[in-house]
Design an enzyme around this catalytic site. Structure first.
Site, PDB file in Angstrom:
ATOM      1  N   ASP A 154       0.846  -1.194   0.000  1.00 43.51           N
ATOM      2  CA  ASP A 154       0.000   0.000   0.000  1.00 43.51           C
ATOM      3  C   ASP A 154       0.883   1.245   0.000  1.00 43.51           C
ATOM      4  O   ASP A 154       2.005   1.212  -0.514  1.00 43.51           O
ATOM      5  CB  ASP A 154      -0.918  -0.047   1.234  1.00 43.51           C
ATOM      6  CG  ASP A 154      -2.286   0.553   0.970  1.00 43.51           C
ATOM      7  OD1 ASP A 154      -2.347   1.764   0.662  1.00 43.51           O
ATOM      8  OD2 ASP A 154      -3.292  -0.169   1.074  1.00 43.51           O
ATOM      9  N   HIS A 187      -3.680   6.002   3.130  1.00 44.61           N
ATOM     10  CA  HIS A 187      -4.449   4.829   2.725  1.00 44.61           C
ATOM     11  C   HIS A 187      -3.942   3.551   3.402  1.00 44.61           C
ATOM     12  O   HIS A 187      -4.728   2.727   3.886  1.00 44.61           O
ATOM     13  CB  HIS A 187      -4.374   4.690   1.206  1.00 44.61           C
ATOM     14  CG  HIS A 187      -5.247   3.625   0.630  1.00 44.61           C
ATOM     15  ND1 HIS A 187      -4.791   2.356   0.362  1.00 44.61           N
ATOM     16  CD2 HIS A 187      -6.542   3.643   0.255  1.00 44.61           C
ATOM     17  CE1 HIS A 187      -5.773   1.633  -0.161  1.00 44.61           C
ATOM     18  NE2 HIS A 187      -6.847   2.392  -0.239  1.00 44.61           N
ATOM     19  N   ASN A 279     -13.189  -0.244  -7.652  1.00 45.89           N
ATOM     20  CA  ASN A 279     -14.295   0.699  -7.451  1.00 45.89           C
ATOM     21  C   ASN A 279     -14.790   1.260  -8.776  1.00 45.89           C
ATOM     22  O   ASN A 279     -15.190   2.407  -8.860  1.00 45.89           O
ATOM     23  CB  ASN A 279     -13.844   1.861  -6.550  1.00 45.89           C
ATOM     24  CG  ASN A 279     -13.393   1.397  -5.182  1.00 45.89           C
ATOM     25  OD1 ASN A 279     -13.789   0.341  -4.711  1.00 45.89           O
ATOM     26  ND2 ASN A 279     -12.542   2.179  -4.539  1.00 45.89           N
ATOM     27  N   SER A 347     -11.190  -1.063  -0.899  1.00 47.06           N
ATOM     28  CA  SER A 347      -9.970  -0.993  -0.090  1.00 47.06           C
ATOM     29  C   SER A 347     -10.246  -1.370   1.353  1.00 47.06           C
ATOM     30  O   SER A 347      -9.395  -1.945   2.032  1.00 47.06           O
ATOM     31  CB  SER A 347      -9.380   0.420  -0.124  1.00 47.06           C
ATOM     32  OG  SER A 347      -8.578   0.609  -1.256  1.00 47.06           O
TER      33      SER A 347
END
Length: 696
Positions: A154, A187, A279, A347
């Site tokens: 990430d 994130h 997404n 996520s």
């Protein structure tokens, strides 16, 4: 004369290379300017300065110099795969094609960009509703998790967040190429908290796996973006550090070889990759990679009403769903530092499943990556259409059921997924198994069976409504046109390869192998080639899991495996397996490593695979194919649909008869030259069934 020819070839190549560099090059979608991913064949290498070493280094170096190559970094020791920096004016598409044609190069492709799978939103009042939804509190009565390592690929993780104190292992920053994987975007800190935040400590939020450790692998930068080369290097490194689970809340629509190789590297070493499905539902709903690779567990997002969200990418590659809306977790920002906040997106869903996988491994560290994925799928609460579907996969994550199945000492000998029989009206039919078990309908009207001991079964649906209305029955989401189905649990598919007596119902019977052929498969077999193309049937119909993780009605023949897809219009309602590719992989070979061919006169060249098709195999390829247009003669599309593209050049191999033959591999076939007998098709399905212990 030989020297003159060599000089002429070099001059010809050099004359075409300057066109690769231009003032305003066109970039393939999603590609980074000035970068390529390059895999070299054994015996060749790139130095840090981008200079090639190997048997054909002079030609490769001339091409690299003309492109402005200025540096290379290997994506993991021994991978032979490099991130290559070239001039910003290089035409990446043309350069990749030119490099791929070099004898020392296995493949060359653009370095694509991937992004974090998050959908920001305003804070909401509901806090951690997901823990109730997935039955986390009951699961924690069984286990809160041990020291299982979850590698988090990430934006990095904040090392100072109080709810992650003591959770982080020494990681690495592949984005900046240093040993400090601190978060500079937020994130990664968020996803780390969902998976494994400190719990029962009086502050903040609860993570799924209390005792787990996070291995931070920074592959995305401060804008939440990273490239394939960086991500692939991160995957390999995480595997080499001993992680059993890799969580990847990132992705992109491009299917690239460097990403495939890295994912396969993890799977070959028994590491489960869990990735966000994406997404992108409103942006074309394209498959998201790495989630869409067969060995990756793909996670879609649900809301508090168990509905799949409007942003969640869906498709046949989705394996499981998990909460992904309005979820609190640990966050980091430049303005506020360490705190807590709410995010939406797949996520958030992905680390829920990663934490669940870690809880299961705590109880059963002997589970393989595939077994771990199957337990998560089997434990999921089926939502949407019965069985696996494109929105939920096998269902929404159930943490309690996951740890219960993992704790079952007999789980490895039981069914991988539940069976579902639908389309039968409750009270009007009887659903039973050949072991004597009678199935009762649940509240939705579906008949389910799960956790069956290994063995061979027949499910029978009987009743007047089925016979009179010709309703269909389903097993694990596979529609059937008959009221009975054979299926297997565990290793006993061999029973469907045992000869059967001639039936009394008029089905075609082949005494040579002792098997029947009927219905859709019989019509397909007769229309598209019969014995010369498919051979005799070597099994009865039964349900088998396909490469996409779904169960299908299949039947094996000497040369092919037919797979029923009634959701597709004919002729695509029956699909042929990629047995050529499968047999090569089973024998430890990869067609990507075969020497490439070149386009030549009188030959057919497949640019997608880099191989040519010439006589005597070309005439055979052109003379046969699926019947798509109802006209005489075979078109290119019809031949391609039957055999697929060439995966190799003609080569000499010793076959099962102990004799050397010239063969050529295709996606769905192996052509063999048998002298006076002409071209024959290899018995690939026989080889596959024999290797799996099903056929003797």
């Amino acid at each position: 004369m030989k020297r003159f020819c060599s000089i002429a070839i070099v001059l010809l190549l050099l004359s075409s290379w300057p066109a690769i560099v231009s003032a305003a090059p066109a970039l393939p979608p999603g590609a980074l300017p000035g970068e390529l991913v390059l895999k070299l064949r054994p015996g060749a290498a790139l130095g840090p300065d981008g200079r090639a070493l190997g048997p054909h280094a002079s030609l490769l170096n001339a091409l690299l110099r003309s492109s402005g190559a200025g540096g290379a970094r290997e994506l993991g020791a021994g991978s032979h795969t490099y991130r290559l920096r070239v001039g910003l004016g290089a035409d990446i598409g043309q350069l990749a094609a030119a490099l791929a044609a070099q004898p020392d190069v296995a493949y060359a492709e653009p370095n694509h960009l991937r992004t974090a799978m998050r959908t920001p939103d305003d804070p909401v009042i509901t806090q951690q509703w997901a823990l109730r939804d997935i039955h986390a509190y009951e699961a924690w009565d069984i286990t809160t998790g041990g020291a299982v390592t979850i590698a988090l690929l990430d934006t990095g993780v904040s090392p100072s967040h109080p709810d992650l104190a003591g959770k982080l292992l020494p990681g690495y920053d592949f984005f900046n190429n240093d040993s400090d994987p601190s978060d500079d975007e937020g994130h990664g800190t968020y996803t780390a908290g969902v998976a494994a935040a400190n719990t029962n400590n009086g502050i903040g939020i609860a993570g799924i796996c209390w005792g787990c450790r996070i291995l931070p692998v920074k592959v995305l930068g401060s804008r939440g973006q990273g490239d394939d080369a960086t991500i692939a290097q991160g995957i390999r490194w995480a595997v080499d550090q001993g992680a059993r689970i890799i969580s990847m809340s990132l992705g992109g629509p491009e299917d690239t070889q460097v990403m495939r190789d890295a994912v396969q590297y993890a799977h070959d070493r028994n590491v489960l990759i869990i990735a966000a499905s994406g997404n992108g539902q409103a942006e074309g709903n394209l498959p998201n990679y790495p989630a869409a690779y067969p060995s990756v567990l793909a996670v879609s997002a649900t809301n508090s009403n168990d509905g799949v969200t409007g942003f969640s990418t869906t498709g046949s590659f989705v394996d499981i769903a998990a909460p992904g809306v309005g979820l609190w977790s640990t966050i980091w920002s430049r303005s506020e530092g360490d705190s807590y906040g709410v995010e939406n997106g797949t996520s958030a869903s992905c680390p829920h499943v990663a934490g669940a996988a870690a809880l299961a491994l705590t109880l059963r560290p002997d589970l393989s990556a595939d077994q771990l994925a199957e337990i998560l799928e089997a434990a999921a609460d089926d939502q949407g259409a019965p069985g696996k579907d494109p929105e939920y996969g096998y269902g929404r994550l159930n943490l309690l059921r996951t740890v219960q199945l993992a704790a079952d000492p007999n789980i490895l000998s039981r069914a991988r997924i539940q069976g579902v029989v639908a389309g039968a009206a409750p009270g009007q039919v009887t659903v039973s198994l050949s072991n004597g078990q009678q199935i009762q309908p649940d509240a939705t009207g579906a008949y389910r069976f799960e956790n069956l001991p290994a063995g061979a079964y027949t499910v029978t649906v009987s009743g007047p409504s089925l016979a009179s209305t010709a309703q269909q029955a389903w097993v694990s989401g596979t529609p059937l046109s008959v009221a009975t189905l054979n299926f297997s649990v565990g290793p006993d598919a061999a029973q469907f390869f045992a000869p059967v007596p001639a039936p009394a119902d008029g089905a075609a019977y082949f005494a040579a192998t002792g098997h029947t052929l009927r219905g859709t498969f019989l019509a397909y077999w007769q229309k598209h080639g019969g014995l010369p193309i498919f051979g005799y049937p070597t099994s009865e119909e039964f349900a088998e899991r396909g490469e996409d993780g779904r169960d299908y009605t299949v039947q094996y023949f000497e040369r092919h495996r037919l797979e029923l897809h009634p959701e597709n219009p004919p002729p695509y309602h029956v699909l042929l397996s990629r047995l050529g590719d499968t047999i090569l992989r089973q024998s430890g070979r990869s067609w990507f490593d075969f020497p490439k061919g070149t386009a030549g006169p009188g030959c057919l060249f497949f640019a997608a695979t880099g191989h040519s098709l010439c006589e005597p195999f070309l005439s055979y390829w052109r003379a046969n194919g699926l019947e798509l247009d109802g006209r005489r003669g075979k078109t290119y599309a019809e031949s391609l649909a039957l055999f697929g593209a060439a995966l190799s050049e003609p080569q000499v191999e010793t076959l099962s008869d102990g004799q050397p033959h010239i063969v050529q591999w295709f996606e769905r076939a192996r052509f063999e030259s048998h002298g006076d007998q002409g071209v024959l098709l290899g018995l690939l399905a026989n080889e596959l069934a024999t290797a799996r212990g099903w056929r003797r």
